[in-house]
Write an enzyme that holds these catalytic residues in place. Sequence first.
Site, PDB file in Angstrom:
ATOM      1  N   GLY A  27      -2.520  -2.379  16.651  1.00 59.95           N
ATOM      2  CA  GLY A  27      -3.387  -3.079  17.471  1.00 59.95           C
ATOM      3  C   GLY A  27      -3.772  -4.381  17.138  1.00 59.95           C
TER       4      GLY A  27
ATOM      5  CB  THR B 275      -0.953   0.105   1.105  1.00 59.25           C
ATOM      6  OG1 THR B 275      -0.288  -0.079   2.484  1.00 59.25           O
ATOM      7  CG2 THR B 275      -1.847  -0.974   1.130  1.00 59.25           C
TER       8      THR B 275
ATOM      9  CG  ASP C  88      -7.475  -4.165  13.540  1.00 63.01           C
ATOM     10  OD1 ASP C  88      -7.678  -5.386  13.090  1.00 63.01           O
ATOM     11  OD2 ASP C  88      -7.114  -3.978  14.790  1.00 63.01           O
ATOM     12  N   GLY C  89      -6.622  -1.532  10.195  1.00 62.57           N
ATOM     13  CA  GLY C  89      -6.894  -0.319   9.218  1.00 62.57           C
ATOM     14  C   GLY C  89      -6.930  -0.593   7.830  1.00 62.57           C
TER      15      GLY C  89
END
Length: 486
Positions: free
Chosen positions: A207, A148, A175-176
Amino acid sequence: MDHPAVISDRVTFNGTVTQLSLLVDGTLWWPEISQRSFKVDKEVLGFVADGSKIKLKTILEIGDGCSCTGESIAKLIRHDVVFEPSSEESHKLWCHKLGELIDSLGRPKKLFVFVNPFGGKKSGINIFNDEVKPLLQDSQVQFTLQETKHQLHAKEIVASLDVSKYDGIVCVSGDGILAEVVNGLLEREDWDKAIKTPLGVVPAGTGNGMAKSLLDSVGDPCVVANAVLAIIRGHKQPVDVATITQGETKFFSILMLAWGLVADIDIESEKYRWMGSARIDFYALCRMFRLRHYTGRVCFVPAPAFEAYGEPTSYPGISTSKGSISDQIDVEPVNLQRPCYQGPEVNLENLSWRVISGPFISVWLHNVPWGAENTMAAPDAKFSDGYLDLIIMKDCPKLPLLSLMSKLNNGDHVKSPYVTYLKVKAFILEPGPRSEEQEKEGIIDADGEVLARGKGSYQCEKKALMTYDKLQIAVDQGLATFFTPV
Ligand SMILES: Nc1ncnc2c1ncn2[C@@H]1O[C@H](COP(=O)(O)OP(=O)(O)OP(=O)(O)O)[C@@H](O)[C@H]1O
């Protein structure tokens, strides 16, 4: 072993000729070597024909790994097991039978893999090269790799990806990126087919709440090897998706929504990123000593057995047009005019609504048990029960608050008399300003990212999707599919 053999042969193994059988239950068994057997579905990733030999690519649990709490945990080790069948004919038959068995397990053959080089400790690329890739190669899983490059890049790619070419999409990230993938899939015209693509997550963020929730559900440690193995083995399970709506704007959430203390700690502690993971504990202490209370209301449709919480109210409704643009701070309007997923088909007006009024210290809505690797926010949350777990704290003296926050790692905070813990089917948040400083508002955090940011709250470069205003949440049971350890 009392199962009949699919194939049995005198093979050369470790320089000795010995019997080897593949049993109908999928066990590879050396009857003349005590304790020597493998369950193909669990321990054999793949195999390669190496001249007259066959090399089994196995993964074995060694029980001397040590967790950060000092507990002994099993560690996964890659190990090649080589044997030589008795003849060329037998070699062919072994390859055929092993191939047939592995094919029958429903494992993914081709994956699309996102790696976020900036997530967590910025080690996504190393994690992929050192730990993920070797396991995929042993399993002969083909993959397309995509790093990304910026925020929302994963979502953009997924929006036009030919998902039919892949047996799953994997995020080596926090998690994003996973949330971006879910949102990208649900914003497609063919969302109903696209969202059935199995999703996998390999912990490489800060996280890692979803990876922890999936692995912990079977007692596995939240480490890369276990997460990759869960993907390779190909077991799947449905996961609820919550649709957060404000006017025409939607965000599809798989993890959580937070407002108040938890959101403030999660987002505002960004400014202490240089401290590493200690930033959360440090900033949590700062916030607890200068506790904020937020005015506002939460309305909800309780799950069966939770109808006694709050007071009855009529459906508070939510307008489908956006508020005055001049009231908005840093808002990036996303108007979904295309025929994408619109949220669960449920008439919210006909449901029995209840209300709890503020001020609140914290409001937290959770889809899965873990919000982060050390935060078991909602111990009773289930992946696909069709409900969200709501954790509310209205007021709490500082000492009990400190003790309560220290229980977040095992979920015992929900037993505190200062915490209200229930399950809801639908939810409306009406966020207000702080009681102490009326000119200041708060932050709404969805899946670890800023969803809305009010006046006088922490500002950063990232744009917020929604305004700090009323928003509605409804759950679609088991809409997404995730690779799962069992
Ligand atoms: N190349 C990049 N440069 C900067 N930011 C990026 C890049 N790629 C992705 N991002 C952004 O990084 C953010 C965080 O990603 P991710 O969820 O992987 O990690 P995290 O925030 O460290 O972990 P967690 O969500 O588990 O707390 C997302 O907002 C994503 O859009």
